[in-house]
Write a protein that holds these residues in place. Structure first.
Motif, mmCIF file in Angstrom:
data_model
loop_
_atom_site.group_PDB
_atom_site.id
_atom_site.type_symbol
_atom_site.label_atom_id
_atom_site.label_comp_id
_atom_site.label_asym_id
_atom_site.label_seq_id
_atom_site.Cartn_x
_atom_site.Cartn_y
_atom_site.Cartn_z
ATOM 1 N N ILE A 164 0.841 -1.205 0.000
ATOM 2 C CA ILE A 164 0.000 0.000 0.000
ATOM 3 C C ILE A 164 0.879 1.259 0.000
ATOM 4 C CG2 ILE A 164 -1.569 1.359 1.479
ATOM 5 C CD1 ILE A 164 -3.191 -0.893 0.424
ATOM 6 N N GLU A 165 1.907 1.275 0.855
ATOM 7 C CA GLU A 165 2.771 2.465 0.920
ATOM 8 C C GLU A 165 3.534 2.642 -0.394
ATOM 9 O OE1 GLU A 165 5.070 2.169 4.677
ATOM 10 O OE2 GLU A 165 3.679 3.698 5.390
ATOM 11 N N LEU A 166 3.958 1.529 -0.981
ATOM 12 C CA LEU A 166 4.668 1.618 -2.255
ATOM 13 C C LEU A 166 3.740 2.186 -3.334
ATOM 14 C CD1 LEU A 166 7.045 1.032 -4.171
ATOM 15 C CD2 LEU A 166 6.145 -1.291 -4.429
ATOM 16 N N ALA A 167 2.516 1.667 -3.405
ATOM 17 C CA ALA A 167 1.582 2.151 -4.425
ATOM 18 C C ALA A 167 1.365 3.658 -4.266
ATOM 19 C CB ALA A 167 0.260 1.396 -4.320
ATOM 20 N N GLY A 168 1.246 4.121 -3.018
ATOM 21 C CA GLY A 168 1.056 5.559 -2.765
ATOM 22 C C GLY A 168 2.233 6.376 -3.275
ATOM 23 N N ALA A 169 3.437 5.879 -3.032
ATOM 24 C CA ALA A 169 4.633 6.611 -3.486
ATOM 25 C C ALA A 169 4.720 6.585 -5.015
ATOM 26 C CB ALA A 169 5.888 5.983 -2.860
ATOM 27 N N LEU A 345 2.521 1.688 20.148
ATOM 28 C CA LEU A 345 2.024 3.070 20.175
ATOM 29 C C LEU A 345 1.049 3.302 19.032
ATOM 30 C CD1 LEU A 345 5.400 4.926 20.809
ATOM 31 C CD2 LEU A 345 3.602 4.428 22.472
ATOM 32 N N GLY A 346 1.040 2.363 18.068
ATOM 33 C CA GLY A 346 0.129 2.509 16.935
ATOM 34 C C GLY A 346 0.868 2.345 15.622
ATOM 35 N N THR A 347 0.137 2.463 14.541
ATOM 36 C CA THR A 347 0.699 2.248 13.210
ATOM 37 C C THR A 347 0.095 3.255 12.248
ATOM 38 O OG1 THR A 347 0.481 -0.083 13.728
ATOM 39 C CG2 THR A 347 1.090 0.458 11.492
ATOM 40 N N VAL A 348 0.934 3.885 11.469
ATOM 41 C CA VAL A 348 0.424 4.809 10.445
ATOM 42 C C VAL A 348 1.042 4.418 9.107
ATOM 43 C CG1 VAL A 348 0.261 7.215 9.699
ATOM 44 C CG2 VAL A 348 0.219 6.670 12.131
ATOM 45 N N ASN A 353 3.284 11.467 -0.238
ATOM 46 C CA ASN A 353 3.878 12.429 0.701
ATOM 47 C C ASN A 353 2.859 13.152 1.569
ATOM 48 O OD1 ASN A 353 6.200 13.803 1.744
ATOM 49 N ND2 ASN A 353 5.544 15.605 0.597
ATOM 50 N N THR A 354 1.612 13.257 1.107
ATOM 51 C CA THR A 354 0.677 14.112 1.847
ATOM 52 C C THR A 354 -0.584 13.398 2.335
ATOM 53 O OG1 THR A 354 -0.123 14.838 -0.307
ATOM 54 C CG2 THR A 354 1.383 16.325 0.831
ATOM 55 N N HIS A 355 -0.671 12.094 2.109
ATOM 56 C CA HIS A 355 -1.817 11.349 2.619
ATOM 57 C C HIS A 355 -1.312 10.208 3.508
ATOM 58 C CE1 HIS A 355 -3.371 13.100 -1.087
ATOM 59 N NE2 HIS A 355 -4.579 13.001 -0.561
ATOM 60 N N GLY A 361 -2.294 5.278 19.548
ATOM 61 C CA GLY A 361 -3.049 5.079 20.789
ATOM 62 C C GLY A 361 -4.422 4.559 20.391
ATOM 63 N N LYS A 362 -5.482 5.248 20.852
ATOM 64 C CA LYS A 362 -6.822 4.798 20.463
ATOM 65 C C LYS A 362 -7.395 5.693 19.369
ATOM 66 C CE LYS A 362 -8.500 2.299 24.500
ATOM 67 N NZ LYS A 362 -7.274 1.636 24.728
ATOM 68 N N LYS A 363 -6.592 6.676 18.919
ATOM 69 C CA LYS A 363 -7.131 7.666 17.985
ATOM 70 C C LYS A 363 -6.800 7.292 16.544
ATOM 71 C CE LYS A 363 -7.031 12.696 17.363
ATOM 72 N NZ LYS A 363 -8.292 12.740 16.670
ATOM 73 N N GLU A 364 -7.843 7.318 15.713
ATOM 74 C CA GLU A 364 -7.638 7.047 14.288
ATOM 75 C C GLU A 364 -7.318 8.360 13.571
ATOM 76 O OE1 GLU A 364 -11.108 4.912 12.885
ATOM 77 O OE2 GLU A 364 -10.383 3.058 13.803
ATOM 78 N N TYR A 365 -6.329 8.331 12.706
ATOM 79 C CA TYR A 365 -5.954 9.515 11.930
ATOM 80 C C TYR A 365 -6.181 9.234 10.457
ATOM 81 C CZ TYR A 365 -3.588 11.617 15.947
ATOM 82 O OH TYR A 365 -3.310 12.176 17.159
ATOM 83 N N LYS A 366 -6.609 10.264 9.745
ATOM 84 C CA LYS A 366 -6.838 10.105 8.307
ATOM 85 C C LYS A 366 -6.314 11.325 7.563
ATOM 86 C CE LYS A 366 -11.167 7.600 9.040
ATOM 87 N NZ LYS A 366 -12.613 7.725 9.089
ATOM 88 N N GLY A 367 -5.895 11.125 6.325
ATOM 89 C CA GLY A 367 -5.560 12.226 5.428
ATOM 90 C C GLY A 367 -4.315 12.986 5.836
ATOM 91 N N PHE A 368 -4.363 14.308 5.634
ATOM 92 C CA PHE A 368 -3.180 15.129 5.850
ATOM 93 C C PHE A 368 -2.677 15.099 7.307
ATOM 94 C CE2 PHE A 368 -1.016 19.181 6.548
ATOM 95 C CZ PHE A 368 0.048 18.987 5.688
ATOM 96 N N PRO A 369 -3.581 15.190 8.320
ATOM 97 C CA PRO A 369 -3.080 15.107 9.708
ATOM 98 C C PRO A 369 -2.309 13.808 9.957
ATOM 99 C CG PRO A 369 -5.388 15.770 9.685
ATOM 100 C CD PRO A 369 -5.043 15.410 8.281
ATOM 101 N N ALA A 370 -2.794 12.716 9.352
ATOM 102 C CA ALA A 370 -2.103 11.431 9.531
ATOM 103 C C ALA A 370 -0.722 11.489 8.896
ATOM 104 C CB ALA A 370 -2.930 10.308 8.910
ATOM 105 N N SER A 371 -0.628 12.200 7.788
ATOM 106 C CA SER A 371 0.651 12.318 7.096
ATOM 107 C C SER A 371 1.662 13.064 7.975
ATOM 108 C CB SER A 371 0.401 13.064 5.787
ATOM 109 O OG SER A 371 1.587 13.395 5.181
ATOM 110 N N PHE A 372 1.162 14.074 8.684
ATOM 111 C CA PHE A 372 2.013 14.820 9.616
ATOM 112 C C PHE A 372 2.488 13.900 10.742
ATOM 113 C CE2 PHE A 372 2.399 17.430 13.474
ATOM 114 C CZ PHE A 372 3.409 18.269 13.050
#
Ligand code: NAD
Length: 401
Positions: A164-169, A345-348, A353-355, A361-372
């Motif tokens: 998945i990460e490779l396809a994104g790049a 601690l979790g997995t992202v 580069n921007t998604h 923790g218990k918080k799900e991140y999506k999109g640009f904030p997750a990229s940060f």
């Protein structure tokens, strides 16, 4: 004088050495062995493969991290004799140890699938990642000469995090490939072929669906329920549950990302291993040898909550390295270390580069904030293992390209 030997300078081994050189006094020699004279950020190989970053951005000299307490030997480990407490190196003979840290990392897992090694590109070290990028550049140029559309097809085998990460790049770099080939970027096809029907099982359904939709929305075709049976030259051959007859996905670039196993040295050395991983005890020791720590991708630590081994990740490898460095220093002082404890601690996962998307923790991140968040995770890893110098030289402080 006690001899402490660390084999492998990946996340686990190098973190162990960092703690050892800080905590061990003058009563021990520390020796580190690795076949390369550099450390690489294995989690970022897909960026080099796609051509998003230069290999120098994700590598740094091992010596930059070591102080004068550590002797570094650049050589390949051939075998470990845990009963005799010796390690055989390819060129420099034999080493003896009182404590050994086995952290030899991973290799590509092909499950013996025919043609996977010969006809697909592997992505488990820097040279292979560089070779993938060079191959893509070459195929785009070949398209100009031949107008054969198969040169524009990139096929990724396996939709785990790596795929998945490779396809994104690859999506991020598609405009550059299109320019080389002299076509519109929509003509560059990126396909992932995956055996499972449910992707990203470690995430909630909502987050997994988000991740899959995100990748698809960028124009990546994801073929699920397609079990790869063979890789022919320029053809990924698969079967489905309903149709055992092999079907082909054509592509002049085929990249293998169906998972990894631990170093073959584990099997060659006669350890009780499965896919190159040895089940360790609560102190990360080989159950049969009280002086041999096995950490990172060659180790399988059981998660008591699930009764399955923890997944091999950079995060757990780094934590294991930190623990072992400290534990050996304690034992040299006559202290008894506490068992290793671990909470992820979790997995992202990044998608270009921007998604990104993931769980911290218990918080799900999506999109640009997750990229940060993902860039902060990369920076933490650089600081943890390379130190401030590597963080400032190689850290991700750009929010966009
Ligand atoms: P993986 O085992 O997680 O995924 C491999 C995928 O390939 C699976 O979905 C599997 O179903 C598929 N597959 C296997 N054989 C197949 C076949 N014959 N045909 C079709 N599909 C097939 O491997 P990975 O993605 O390399 O990840 C390895 C480890 O590293 C995992 O623990 C992962 O979580 C971790 N990782 C983490 C990150 C991150 O935190 N961002 C990034 C990359 C990898």
């Amino acid at each position: 004088m006690k001899e402490v030997l660390v084999l492998g300078a990946g996340y686990a081994g190098l973190k162990a050495v960092r703690n050892l050189q800080k905590e061990v006094g003058d009563n021990a020699h520390i020796t580190l062995v690795d076949m390369n004279d550099y450390h690489y950020e294995a989690t970022e190989l897909h960026e080099v493969a796609a051509g998003s970053v230069d290999k120098n951005k994700i590598t740094y000299p091992i010596k930059d991290v070591l102080n004068n307490k550590v002797k570094f030997i650049q050589d390949e480990v051939v075998k470990v004799d845990a009963d005799k407490k010796t390690v055989e190196l390819k060129n420099s003979g034999q080493l003896r140890y009182d404590y050994c840290v086995l952290a030899l990392g991973f290799v590509s897992e092909t499950f013996g699938i025919k043609g996977a090694l010969d006809n697909a590109l592997q992505m488990t070290d820097i040279d292979q990642a560089v070779a993938i990028h060079e191959h893509i550049v070459e195929t785009m140029k070949k398209y100009r000469e031949t107008q054969d559309k198969e040169y524009l097809n990139i096929v990724v085998c396996g939709a785990g995090f790596t795929g998945i990460e490779l396809a994104g790049a690859l999506v991020d770099e598609r405009p550059k490939y299109a320019k080389l080939a002299g076509v519109d970027e929509s003509e560059i096809s990126i396909t992932i072929v995956e055996a499972a029907t449910k992707l990203l099982p470690m995430f909630s359904e909502n987050l997994a669906n988000y991740g899959v939709s995100l990748v698809k929305s960028l124009g990546v075709k994801i073929m699920t329920g397609c079990m790869i049976k063979e890789i022919q030259d320029g053809r990924v051959m698969y079967a489905t549950q309903d149709n055992e007859e092999l079907q082909a996905v054509p592509g002049k670039t085929i990249i293998w990302t169906t998972g990894v196993s631990g170093s073959p040295v584990m099997g060659e050395s006669g350890f009780k291993e499965r896919r190159g991983r040895v089940i360790v005890n609560d102190n990360l020791l080989d159950p049969d040898h009280d002086d041999l720590y096995i950490i990172g991708d060659v180790s399988a630590l059981m998660d008591k909550a699930t009764d399955r081994p923890y997944p091999t990740t950079a995060q757990i490898a780094t934590r294991m390295g930190a623990y072992v460095g400290h534990a050996i220093a304690q034992r040299l002082k006559g202290e008894v270390p506490e068992p290793f404890s671990y909470n992820s601690l979790g997995t992202v996962a990044s998608v270009g580069n921007t998604h990104a998307f993931g769980l911290v923790g218990k918080k799900e991140y999506k999109g640009f904030p997750a990229s940060f968040v993902k860039k902060m995770i990369m920076n933490k890893s650089l600081a943890d293992i390379g130190g401030a110098k590597e963080l400032f030289a190689k850290g991700r402080f750009d929010l966009y390209h």
